[in-house]
Design a protein around this motif. Sequence first.
Motif, PDB file in Angstrom:
ATOM      1  N   GLN A   1       0.805  -1.223   0.000  1.00  0.00           N
ATOM      2  CA  GLN A   1       0.000   0.000   0.000  1.00  0.00           C
ATOM      3  C   GLN A   1       0.834   1.267   0.000  1.00  0.00           C
ATOM      4  O   GLN A   1       0.381   2.301  -0.469  1.00  0.00           O
TER       5      GLN A   1
ATOM      6  N   SER B   1       4.613   3.703  -4.526  1.00  0.00           N
ATOM      7  CA  SER B   1       4.255   4.679  -5.550  1.00  0.00           C
ATOM      8  C   SER B   1       4.732   4.095  -6.884  1.00  0.00           C
ATOM      9  O   SER B   1       5.920   3.794  -7.046  1.00  0.00           O
TER      10      SER B   1
ATOM     11  N   SER C   1      -3.804  -1.054 -13.618  1.00  0.00           N
ATOM     12  CA  SER C   1      -4.114  -0.210 -12.467  1.00  0.00           C
ATOM     13  C   SER C   1      -5.112  -0.904 -11.545  1.00  0.00           C
ATOM     14  O   SER C   1      -4.968  -0.864 -10.313  1.00  0.00           O
ATOM     15  N   ALA C   2      -6.108  -1.563 -12.102  1.00  0.00           N
ATOM     16  CA  ALA C   2      -7.098  -2.283 -11.291  1.00  0.00           C
ATOM     17  C   ALA C   2      -6.437  -3.417 -10.510  1.00  0.00           C
ATOM     18  O   ALA C   2      -6.762  -3.646  -9.337  1.00  0.00           O
TER      19      ALA C   2
ATOM     20  N   GLY D   1      -4.332  -2.738  -2.785  1.00  0.00           N
ATOM     21  CA  GLY D   1      -4.320  -1.564  -1.924  1.00  0.00           C
ATOM     22  C   GLY D   1      -3.386  -0.460  -2.382  1.00  0.00           C
ATOM     23  O   GLY D   1      -3.226   0.545  -1.692  1.00  0.00           O
ATOM     24  N   ILE D   2      -2.755  -0.629  -3.528  1.00  0.00           N
ATOM     25  CA  ILE D   2      -1.853   0.403  -4.035  1.00  0.00           C
ATOM     26  C   ILE D   2      -2.703   1.543  -4.595  1.00  0.00           C
ATOM     27  O   ILE D   2      -3.547   1.324  -5.463  1.00  0.00           O
ATOM     28  N   ARG D   3      -2.503   2.724  -4.085  1.00  0.00           N
ATOM     29  CA  ARG D   3      -3.306   3.871  -4.497  1.00  0.00           C
ATOM     30  C   ARG D   3      -2.505   4.943  -5.225  1.00  0.00           C
ATOM     31  O   ARG D   3      -3.058   5.746  -5.946  1.00  0.00           O
ATOM     32  N   ARG D   4      -1.205   4.958  -4.997  1.00  0.00           N
ATOM     33  CA  ARG D   4      -0.382   5.984  -5.650  1.00  0.00           C
ATOM     34  C   ARG D   4       0.151   5.429  -6.968  1.00  0.00           C
ATOM     35  O   ARG D   4       1.243   4.865  -7.029  1.00  0.00           O
ATOM     36  N   ILE D   5      -0.675   5.576  -8.000  1.00  0.00           N
ATOM     37  CA  ILE D   5      -0.351   5.081  -9.333  1.00  0.00           C
ATOM     38  C   ILE D   5      -0.414   6.263 -10.287  1.00  0.00           C
ATOM     39  O   ILE D   5      -1.461   6.893 -10.427  1.00  0.00           O
TER      40      ILE D   5
ATOM     41  N   LEU E   1      -3.300  -3.479  -9.522  1.00  0.00           N
ATOM     42  CA  LEU E   1      -2.504  -2.841  -8.471  1.00  0.00           C
ATOM     43  C   LEU E   1      -3.402  -2.342  -7.332  1.00  0.00           C
ATOM     44  O   LEU E   1      -3.090  -2.518  -6.147  1.00  0.00           O
ATOM     45  N   GLN E   2      -4.523  -1.752  -7.703  1.00  0.00           N
ATOM     46  CA  GLN E   2      -5.455  -1.238  -6.687  1.00  0.00           C
ATOM     47  C   GLN E   2      -6.051  -2.359  -5.854  1.00  0.00           C
ATOM     48  O   GLN E   2      -6.368  -2.162  -4.677  1.00  0.00           O
ATOM     49  N   SER E   3      -6.187  -3.553  -6.442  1.00  0.00           N
ATOM     50  CA  SER E   3      -6.734  -4.685  -5.688  1.00  0.00           C
ATOM     51  C   SER E   3      -5.828  -5.076  -4.521  1.00  0.00           C
ATOM     52  O   SER E   3      -6.273  -5.717  -3.578  1.00  0.00           O
TER      53      SER E   3
END
Length: 172
Positions: free
Chosen positions: A5, A8, A23-24, A30-34, A26-28
């Motif tokens: 999480q 970056s 991106s989806a 918990g990564i938000r800084r993309i 990565l977001q799964s």
Amino acid sequence: MSALQSLSILLVDDNQHMRAITSAILQSAGIRRIREVSDGSMALEALREAPVDLAIVDFNMFPLDGVEFTRLVRNSPDSANPYLPIIMMTGHSEKSRVYEARDAGVTEFVVKPITAKAIFDRIQAVIIRPRAFVKTDGYFGPDRRRNNGTYRGPMRRSTDPKDAQVSGGNAA
């Protein structure tokens, strides 16, 4: 995956749909800084604007492809971070392309269509098992050898001493 999480990530692909899929994934985790951009030149500018922990780049892009982006990150005197972990993704997995990416200094390689497992395996490899960097006259980047250093066979380079080649590397 909660440790991811804080990452970056710079995501570079000229295909908007591929960026959305990656991106989806990565977001799964918990990564938000993309930060998403569509070519290598925009990616270089993004690196100048803000540091990132990892870049995921496509091979084929115009005007600056992923291989040339990698070479510039590794070798340009004004590079923001020549040690940046770079994961190359491509739909073209021919051996020549893999070698070209490796020789440019790519850290890991993943073939499209990508899966969440493939992406996370590569991210884990660059974070948990980072390879040392090597600098020679013709190369700067992660060590291209993936062995554990226990090779005991004959010397393999044409520049090795002839007695070492014959004796299996145990010449005194």
